[in-house]
Design an enzyme around this catalytic site. Structure first.
Site, PDB file in Angstrom:
ATOM      1  N   PRO A 357       0.818  -1.210   0.000  1.00 57.67           N
ATOM      2  CA  PRO A 357       0.000   0.000   0.000  1.00 57.67           C
ATOM      3  C   PRO A 357       0.855   1.264   0.000  1.00 57.67           C
ATOM      4  CG  PRO A 357      -0.238  -1.213   2.065  1.00 57.67           C
ATOM      5  CD  PRO A 357       0.606  -2.035   1.187  1.00 57.67           C
ATOM      6  N   VAL A 360       4.350   2.915   2.564  1.00 60.55           N
ATOM      7  CA  VAL A 360       4.997   1.938   3.443  1.00 60.55           C
ATOM      8  C   VAL A 360       6.508   1.912   3.230  1.00 60.55           C
ATOM      9  CG1 VAL A 360       3.019   0.431   3.740  1.00 60.55           C
ATOM     10  CG2 VAL A 360       4.544   0.077   1.811  1.00 60.55           C
ATOM     11  N   GLY A 361       6.983   2.807   2.370  1.00 59.69           N
ATOM     12  CA  GLY A 361       8.432   2.941   2.255  1.00 59.69           C
ATOM     13  C   GLY A 361       9.050   2.218   1.075  1.00 59.69           C
ATOM     14  N   LYS A 362       8.298   1.933   0.054  1.00 58.69           N
ATOM     15  CA  LYS A 362       8.864   1.215  -1.097  1.00 58.69           C
ATOM     16  C   LYS A 362       9.912   2.070  -1.798  1.00 58.69           C
ATOM     17  CE  LYS A 362       4.788   0.743  -2.958  1.00 58.69           C
ATOM     18  NZ  LYS A 362       3.997   1.387  -1.898  1.00 58.69           N
ATOM     19  N   THR A 363       9.507   3.297  -2.114  1.00 61.28           N
ATOM     20  CA  THR A 363      10.431   4.159  -2.839  1.00 61.28           C
ATOM     21  C   THR A 363      11.646   4.496  -1.976  1.00 61.28           C
ATOM     22  OG1 THR A 363       8.531   5.081  -3.974  1.00 61.28           O
ATOM     23  CG2 THR A 363      10.590   6.280  -4.164  1.00 61.28           C
ATOM     24  N   SER A 679     -13.921 -13.055  -0.747  1.00 52.55           N
ATOM     25  CA  SER A 679     -13.584 -13.264   0.660  1.00 52.55           C
ATOM     26  C   SER A 679     -14.659 -12.795   1.622  1.00 52.55           C
ATOM     27  CB  SER A 679     -12.239 -12.600   0.985  1.00 52.55           C
ATOM     28  OG  SER A 679     -12.387 -11.209   0.917  1.00 52.55           O
ATOM     29  N   LYS A 722      -5.604  -7.071   6.437  1.00 55.49           N
ATOM     30  CA  LYS A 722      -6.955  -7.087   6.984  1.00 55.49           C
ATOM     31  C   LYS A 722      -6.926  -7.040   8.503  1.00 55.49           C
ATOM     32  CE  LYS A 722      -9.145  -9.516   3.165  1.00 55.49           C
ATOM     33  NZ  LYS A 722      -9.634 -10.797   2.677  1.00 55.49           N
TER      34      LYS A 722
HETATM   35  N1  LIG Z   1       9.770   1.401   7.901  1.00 50.89           N
HETATM   36  C1  LIG Z   1       9.948   2.708   7.745  1.00 50.89           C
HETATM   37  N2  LIG Z   1      10.865   3.324   8.499  1.00 50.89           N
HETATM   38  C2  LIG Z   1      11.074   4.660   8.357  1.00 50.89           C
HETATM   39  N3  LIG Z   1      10.431   5.451   7.507  1.00 50.89           N
HETATM   40  C3  LIG Z   1       9.503   4.883   6.722  1.00 50.89           C
HETATM   41  C4  LIG Z   1       9.220   3.493   6.792  1.00 50.89           C
HETATM   42  N4  LIG Z   1       8.280   3.207   5.896  1.00 50.89           N
HETATM   43  C5  LIG Z   1       7.982   4.381   5.282  1.00 50.89           C
HETATM   44  N5  LIG Z   1       8.707   5.375   5.758  1.00 50.89           N
HETATM   45  C6  LIG Z   1       8.655   6.781   5.329  1.00 50.89           C
HETATM   46  O1  LIG Z   1       7.383   7.065   4.776  1.00 50.89           O
HETATM   47  C7  LIG Z   1       7.481   7.959   3.681  1.00 50.89           C
HETATM   48  C8  LIG Z   1       6.719   7.427   2.488  1.00 50.89           C
HETATM   49  O2  LIG Z   1       7.391   6.324   1.923  1.00 50.89           O
HETATM   50  P1  LIG Z   1       7.540   6.063   0.370  1.00 50.89           P
HETATM   51  O3  LIG Z   1       7.486   7.319  -0.376  1.00 50.89           O
HETATM   52  O4  LIG Z   1       8.715   5.199   0.166  1.00 50.89           O
HETATM   53  O5  LIG Z   1       6.204   5.273   0.119  1.00 50.89           O
HETATM   54  P2  LIG Z   1       5.842   4.292  -1.067  1.00 50.89           P
HETATM   55  O6  LIG Z   1       5.725   2.938  -0.485  1.00 50.89           O
HETATM   56  O7  LIG Z   1       6.780   4.470  -2.184  1.00 50.89           O
HETATM   57  O8  LIG Z   1       4.373   4.793  -1.438  1.00 50.89           O
HETATM   58  P3  LIG Z   1       3.679   4.900  -2.874  1.00 50.89           P
HETATM   59  O9  LIG Z   1       3.149   3.550  -3.201  1.00 50.89           O
HETATM   60  O10 LIG Z   1       2.563   5.865  -2.614  1.00 50.89           O
HETATM   61  O11 LIG Z   1       4.704   5.400  -3.808  1.00 50.89           O
HETATM   62  C9  LIG Z   1       8.954   8.125   3.403  1.00 50.89           C
HETATM   63  O12 LIG Z   1       9.360   9.352   3.901  1.00 50.89           O
HETATM   64  C10 LIG Z   1       9.610   6.992   4.170  1.00 50.89           C
HETATM   65  O13 LIG Z   1      10.881   7.332   4.603  1.00 50.89           O
HETATM   66 MG   LIG Z   2       6.573   5.443  -4.100  1.00 51.98          MG
END
Ligand SMILES: Nc1ncnc2c1ncn2[C@@H]1O[C@H](COP(=O)(O)OP(=O)(O)OP(=O)(O)O)[C@@H](O)[C@H]1O
Ligand SMILES: [Mg+2]
Length: 771
Positions: A357, A360-363, A679, A722
């Site tokens: 979603p 969650v920090g993918k990028t 589901s 969920k």
């Molecule tokens: N586990 C974590 N620890 C520290 N910071 C986090 C963590 N997960 C997310 N973040 C922070 O949350 C912010 C959003 O993360 P990011 O931009 O990577 O989301 P994303 O998964 O790429 O979302 P999208 O799918 O909308 O692109 C970033 O600033 C990131 O550093």
């Molecule tokens: Mg992203």
């Protein structure tokens, strides 16, 4: 007033020809052969007169009949002279118009019987006006460059006789013989004058247009010439000053760049060839820039340039932990990669795909992987990319052609082994411009990408050292073949506990710095953060949390500049004060248990969510109504649920007549959001039984599971999301399929501790929990 009062012999030698029309008062040389000159020699016998006549050629467009014309010119033969080439020059002088009445052969010549055409001109206003206009027109013609000898001009000034004037002017208008003959035949002088006037007007117009065009052309030619001269002068000045020609210095730079780039041999050959071509192209031509840009790319690509990996496992792990909380699986995968990399030098880059979603920090993980490996980081977003050429480039034959984004980014980054993030790969589009997904297949396939062919570059580039990471919110929209090439790593959402940790160890530090509060010693209590997480955000990731913390920091910063009471510790009360009324409510705790309403769990693109399935019935036809933007799969599972209940009505204690003449309606709010998937089967069974037996369902029990017609409960996906959503919403008990029991492992300990889990095999088991 008679003009011509001469007497002529009754018969005269006749010379018919197609070459010329002779007018009275005109001196005219005729060049003819020995055989033809006889006619004029005979003229001696006829007071030196001969008649010259025009033979009209056959012209289907003309109304006039072809052949000898009736009106000819009486000429005086002034001289006959033999020329060196054997021909004869006969000097004629036109005397007057004659009408040829008859001809008779008198070998070797033909004689004509003719009479003089006598012209009468009455001088009146019309004739005077015509003469004046013609004179004026002649002057205009002259001013446009009409060649008229001076003495003719003088003569014209004197002549006020329309008959003579028209004949004289007719000679100087450029007319074909046919038109001249027509003028000759127009015996009425005024009429003739008008015709001449029209012809002359046409000619003046033609000359005007011609002059305009000529003027335009000379202007243009003049400009080019001027530029050329200026350019030459500039070259000269530069030489004088010792400056280099900018073109040659440009080419020298390029040559140097190519030499120093250390290109592989085959590429070097191509570059040299192109450079030779470039030298021959004019710098002003668009071709020059096309060729130059291409060479720039060719020389600038990192063919052999790589950065060195930091193969320090300990340090790398530290860096990964510095940037992100938890995310164990991902970090483990990265460290594995590092381990293999340190054992094998030329390993192929794996393709990882982070699915989860938003927020969650993918990028940001991608960035931190690059940091931990000591590699460069490159990111392109594929969201909305529809054109294959964006990936693979345009052929150079197109105007404005450029390489695709893969090559462009590698050129910019200058190393052939970066971490290359392809963001939002699930949002790829495709249309008539080709399918970018199939272009990506080549990019991401380790078996093919050592020779990736960009249309623009036109030579293969080796992508095998690049480590590709793709991200997506959902796996489903990614085309199968593409999915197949990637190693999927799922990042589920975070629990409140995890969010609290992330906020404490990362977000607050980051936001304090962003807002210039680092030295102010601002702290947040855990309770305050928990309040932010539960009352002001509802999300799987932490982006909203980060935004809200940022908002608090900004407000505090504003207070500081306004010299209000200095806040140093953020408490739950301070949160409420700064952010206003809470944005989210606990739907589960806020409502009472009801009949026919059951809490379900859904998995969406943005993480998990809870939903309430509502069922009611009313008198009417025995039918099932389904509303709430449900997909086909969900509708079918509702039908299956109903059939299962009807078949086992007595087991559940439902009156046999409960279905008779009753319409059953199932609705799933929020009605505007599309929902699908199997589901919700168990939830629907429970809601239906609750309605038909009149037993209220416990709201704090949330359930998920697919059912079969016989009432068995099948496994579902996305249990972690969920469960986290249920936890956020304040659910106490979760009913899930027995086959999902193993997924429990992924769920954070503290969440597990808060919830009661009941795993079921049969729908009936779920009923006993909820009702
Ligand atoms: N586990 C974590 N620890 C520290 N910071 C986090 C963590 N997960 C997310 N973040 C922070 O949350 C912010 C959003 O993360 P990011 O931009 O990577 O989301 P994303 O998964 O790429 O979302 P999208 O799918 O909308 O692109 C970033 O600033 C990131 O550093
Ligand atoms: Mg992203």
């Amino acid at each position: 007033m008679p003009l011509t009062n001469i007497e002529i012999p009754s018969r005269l030698p006749l010379y018919t020809q197609t070459e010329a029309v002779v007018f009275p008062y005109m001196l005219f040389p005729l060049y003819i052969s020995e055989k033809e000159v006889v006619t004029f020699r005979e003229a001696d016998k006829y007071e030196k007169y001969a008649v010259l006549d025009f033979e009209r050629p056959d012209d289907p467009k003309s109304e006039l009949s072809a052949g000898r014309c009736d009106i000819g010119t009486l000429c005086r033969v002034n001289q006959i002279k033999k020329l060196d080439d054997g021909r004869y020059k006969v000097s004629l002088e036109g005397v007057t118009r004659v009408r040829i009445l008859d001809t008779e052969p008198s070998p070797p010549i033909t004689l004509a019987h003719c009479e003089i055409v006598r012209e009468f001109v009455e001088k009146n206003l019309v004739s005077e006006a015509l003469v004046q206009s013609l004179n004026a027109l002649l002057k205009i013609a002259l001013s446009h460059g009409k060649p008229l000898p001076d003495d003719v001009m003088k003569m014209i000034d004197y002549i006020d006789n329309p008959a003579r004037l028209s004949d004289l002017v007719a000679l100087y208008v450029n007319l074909p013989n046919v038109d001249l003959q027509e003028l000759l035949e127009t015996v009425d002088p005024l009429e003739r004058l008008k015709k001449v006037y029209v012809h002359l007007t046409n000619e003046v117009q033609r000359m005007q247009v011609k002059n305009e065009v000529a003027g335009e052309v000379t202007k243009r030619v003049g400009k080019n010439q001027k530029e050329y001269i200026l350019r030459e002068q500039m070259k000269h000045i530069q030489e004088e000053l010792g400056d280099e020609d900018p073109r040659s210095s440009d080419l020298n730079d390029l040559r140097k760049k190519i030499e120093e780039a250390g290109l592989p041999e085959d590429i070097k050959k191509i570059a040299d060839k192109e450079l030779k071509r470039l030298e021959r192209i004019n710098q002003a031509s668009p071709e020059y820039n096309v060729s130059r840009t291409y060479l720039d790319y060719l020389a600038g690509m990192p063919w052999n340039t790589s950065t060195t990996d930091t193969l320090d496992m300990v340090r790398s792990e530290e860096i990964l932990n510095e940037d992100h909380y938890n995310l164990k699986k991902v970090k483990e995968r990265i460290l594995e990669f590092l381990a293999v990399r340190s054992l094998k030098d030329n390993m192929k880059g794996p393709v990882l795909c982070f699915v989860g979603p938003p927020g969650v920090g993918k990028t940001s993980l991608g960035k931190s992987i690059a940091r931990s490996l000591g590699r460069k980081f490159v990111r392109i977003s594929l969201g909305g990319v529809r054109d294959e050429a964006e990936i693979r480039g345009h052929r150079r034959t197109y105007i404005g052609a450029l390489p695709g984004r893969i090559i462009k980014e590698l050129y910019r980054c200058g190393a052939n082994n970066p971490i290359f993030m392809l963001d939002e790969i699930d949002k790829l589009g495709n249309d008539f411009r080709g399918d970018p997904a199939s272009a990506l297949l080549e990019v991401l396939d380790p078996e093919q990408n050592f020779s990736f062919n960009d249309h623009y570059l036109d030579v293969a580039f080796d992508l095998s050292k690049v480590m590709f990471i793709t991200t997506a919110n959902q796996l489903d929209p990614i085309p199968g073949p593409l999915k197949d090439r990637m190693e999927v790593i799922r990042l589920a959402g975070y629990s409140s506990q995890e969010k609290l940790q992330i906020a404490k160890s990362f977000i607050i530090r980051r936001e304090l710095e962003e807002n210039g509060l680092t030295d102010r010693g601002l702290t947040f209590s855990d309770e305050a953060l928990e309040k932010v997480i539960s009352d002001y955000t509802r999300e799987a990731g932490v982006r909203g949390l980060q935004r809200t913390v940022a908002s608090i920091c900004r407000k505090v910063a504003k207070e500081i500049t306004q010299q209000k009471d200095l806040r140093s510790h953020i408490t739950p009360e301070a949160v409420a004060e700064l952010l206003g009324p809470k944005k989210f409510y606990n739907e589960v705790a806020a409502e009472n248990d009801r009949i026919g309403v059951v809490t379900g769990l859904a998995w969406t693109e943005t993480g998990g969510d809870i939903l309430f399935i509502e069922v009611t019935s009313m008198p009417g036809k025995a039918e099932l109504i389904l509303t709430g933007s449900l997909g086909d799969v969900m509708k079918e599972s509702a039908r299956a649920a109903l059939s299962y209940i009807q078949a086992h009505a007595d087991e559940f204690g439902i009156q046999p007549d409960a279905f008779e003449n009753r319409t059953i309606h199932i609705h799933v709010p929020s009605g505007a959001i599309p929902k699908d998937g199997p589901s919700a089967g168990v939830t629907m069974v429970t809601a239906l039984v609750s309605l038909l037996t009149g037993k209220p369902a416990r709201r704090s029990v949330a359930m998920t599971g697919e059912i079969t017609l016989t009432g068995r409960v099948l496994a579902i996906g996305g249990l972690k999301e969920k469960v986290l959503a249920a936890h956020r919403a304040g659910v106490s008990t979760i009913v899930a399929p027995e086959r999902n029991r193993d997924d429990l492992e992924d769920i954070p300990e503290n969440v597990r501790a808060d919830l009661e889990f009941i795993f079921v095999n049969e729908a009936a088991q779920a009923l006993s929990v909820a009702l």
